[in-house]
Design an enzyme around this catalytic site. Structure first.
Site, PDB file in Angstrom:
ATOM      1  N   HIS A   1     100.139  63.487  75.937  1.00 39.72           N
ATOM      2  CA  HIS A   1      99.651  64.876  75.852  1.00 39.72           C
ATOM      3  C   HIS A   1     100.834  65.839  75.762  1.00 39.72           C
ATOM      4  CE1 HIS A   1      96.258  62.888  78.086  1.00 39.72           C
ATOM      5  NE2 HIS A   1      95.585  63.503  77.142  1.00 39.72           N
TER       6      HIS A   1
ATOM      7  N   GLN B   1      88.584  60.367  65.775  1.00 35.88           N
ATOM      8  CA  GLN B   1      88.294  61.722  66.276  1.00 35.88           C
ATOM      9  C   GLN B   1      88.965  62.773  65.383  1.00 35.88           C
ATOM     10  OE1 GLN B   1      88.180  63.136  70.495  1.00 35.88           O
ATOM     11  NE2 GLN B   1      90.321  63.588  70.151  1.00 35.88           N
TER      12      GLN B   1
ATOM     13  N   ILE C   1     102.188  57.852  71.177  1.00 34.37           N
ATOM     14  CA  ILE C   1     103.327  57.583  72.059  1.00 34.37           C
ATOM     15  C   ILE C   1     103.058  56.250  72.757  1.00 34.37           C
ATOM     16  CG2 ILE C   1     104.724  58.449  73.993  1.00 34.37           C
ATOM     17  CD1 ILE C   1     104.867  60.255  71.523  1.00 34.37           C
TER      18      ILE C   1
ATOM     19  N   SER D   1      95.033  57.627  79.226  1.00 35.08           N
ATOM     20  CA  SER D   1      94.649  57.883  80.617  1.00 35.08           C
ATOM     21  C   SER D   1      93.985  56.642  81.219  1.00 35.08           C
ATOM     22  CB  SER D   1      93.672  59.051  80.686  1.00 35.08           C
ATOM     23  OG  SER D   1      94.184  60.130  79.954  1.00 35.08           O
TER      24      SER D   1
HETATM   25  O1  PAF Z   1      90.613  63.609  72.948  1.00 33.87           O
HETATM   26  C1  PAF Z   1      90.109  64.206  73.922  1.00 33.87           C
HETATM   27  O2  PAF Z   1      90.689  64.260  74.996  1.00 33.87           O
HETATM   28  C2  PAF Z   1      88.741  64.862  73.771  1.00 33.87           C
HETATM   29  O3  PAF Z   1      87.913  64.108  72.951  1.00 33.87           O
HETATM   30  C3  PAF Z   1      88.827  66.318  73.286  1.00 33.87           C
HETATM   31  C4  PAF Z   1      89.388  66.418  71.888  1.00 33.87           C
HETATM   32  C5  PAF Z   1      89.663  67.129  74.243  1.00 33.87           C
HETATM   33  C6  PAF Z   1      87.416  66.929  73.264  1.00 33.87           C
HETATM   34  O4  PAF Z   1      86.819  66.884  74.511  1.00 33.87           O
END
Ligand code: PAF
Length: 281
Positions: free
Chosen positions: A37, A154, A177, A187
């Site tokens: 992140h 996604q 990463i 996570s």
């Molecule tokens: O990838 C994520 O952590 C989630 O799918 C997101 C993009 C924050 C949407 O809730």
């Protein structure tokens, strides 16, 4: 770092930024932050004046209520990480703030992208993702939004939504990463034992095998070999492995020169569902 819990506070703050012609970058997350992140934040920093990170565990993208309940929420740790990485704004809304109408209905035609691979395994998941990401986009109106390649499907779904809704937002697809052994950071890795982390390396090793042999071995044979590699790896329960064209995510039978391809894999290790992918050309 400013922390806002309401849409109103966030919008008031960003209005000033917009009047001052500042570029806004959004990094949407569900928290339980790790280096992956932070790499999105670092990617956004030189491209923007204001970085907004959101932490919201979005209930509409979980099809299993137990999964939603179990989702880690180490908020103090997350705030410390974001402060250390010089994030400008953290948006930390409640469920009521994001979904004031509990009966809200949503559907966007994702051209079948939400019905394959992760979408097939987790029905409704991508409708939930687009729902919350659309709300965040409308609220923040970012110039750029950063997403990790690890959730490749996604990103393709969000790119599709941007095209359909004609949103003036640039999506940054940020590299996966990996830890020093090649395990993609997630996570969910915190639920793996140290032995599980070693077993999980079969995923990235198999993807690398596909990448190294892509275009050299006939596709069907390559897929078969890679599947066998995973099925014979200790502790791996394979869900799917596929070589696909990147925009449609359709499995391919032949390689075309002007197209890009990706290998997708999902497997369970110690009952933790792990996903990984590698762009092949
Ligand atoms: O990838 C994520 O952590 C989630 O799918 C997101 C993009 C924050 C949407 O809730």
């Amino acid at each position: 770092m400013r922390i806002f819990e309401t849409k109103k506070e966030l919008q008031d703050y960003l209005e000033t930024a917009r009047i001052n012609k500042q570029k806004i970058a959004l990094i949407p997350t569900m928290g339980a932050l790790h280096e992956g992140h932070i790499s999105l934040l670092n990617y956004a920093k030189p491209l923007s004046d204001v970085t907004v990170c959101s932490i919201f565990v979005n209930p509409t993208q979980f099809n299993d209520p137990k999964d939603l309940e179990k989702y880690p929420r180490p908020i103090e740790h997350d705030i410390a990480l974001l402060k250390a990485a010089h994030c400008d704004v953290l948006f930390l809304p409640t469920v009521e703030e994001m979904y004031p109408d509990p009966n809200e209905k949503w559907h966007i035609d994702l051209n079948g992208l939400d019905a394959i691979w992760e979408g097939e395994m987790r029905p409704g998941h991508f409708q939930g993702v687009t729902q919350v990401v659309y709300k965040l986009f409308a609220l923040v109106q970012p110039d750029i939004a950063c997403f990790g390649q690890k959730d490749f499907q996604q990103v393709m779904v969000i790119e599709h939504m941007i095209k359909v809704k004609q949103l003036p937002i640039t999506i940054a697809l940020c590299p996966i990463i990996r830890d020093e052994n090649g395990l993609a950071l997630s996570s969910r890795n915190m639920r793996l034992s140290s032995n599980g982390k070693i077993q999980a390396l079969a995923l990235s090793k198999t993807l690398l095998y596909i990448k190294n042999n892509f275009g050299k071995i006939p596709l069907l044979q390559l897929n078969k070999q890679a599947t066998e590699l995973l099925n014979s790896s200790e502790g791996i329960t394979l869900e799917y492995l596929a070589i696909c064209e990147t925009t449609t995510l359709k499995e391919i039978k032949t390689i075309e020169q002007d197209k890009q391809y990706v290998a997708l894999v999902t497997a369970r290790v110690e009952d933790v569902r792990l996903i990984d992918n590698m762009i092949l050309n």
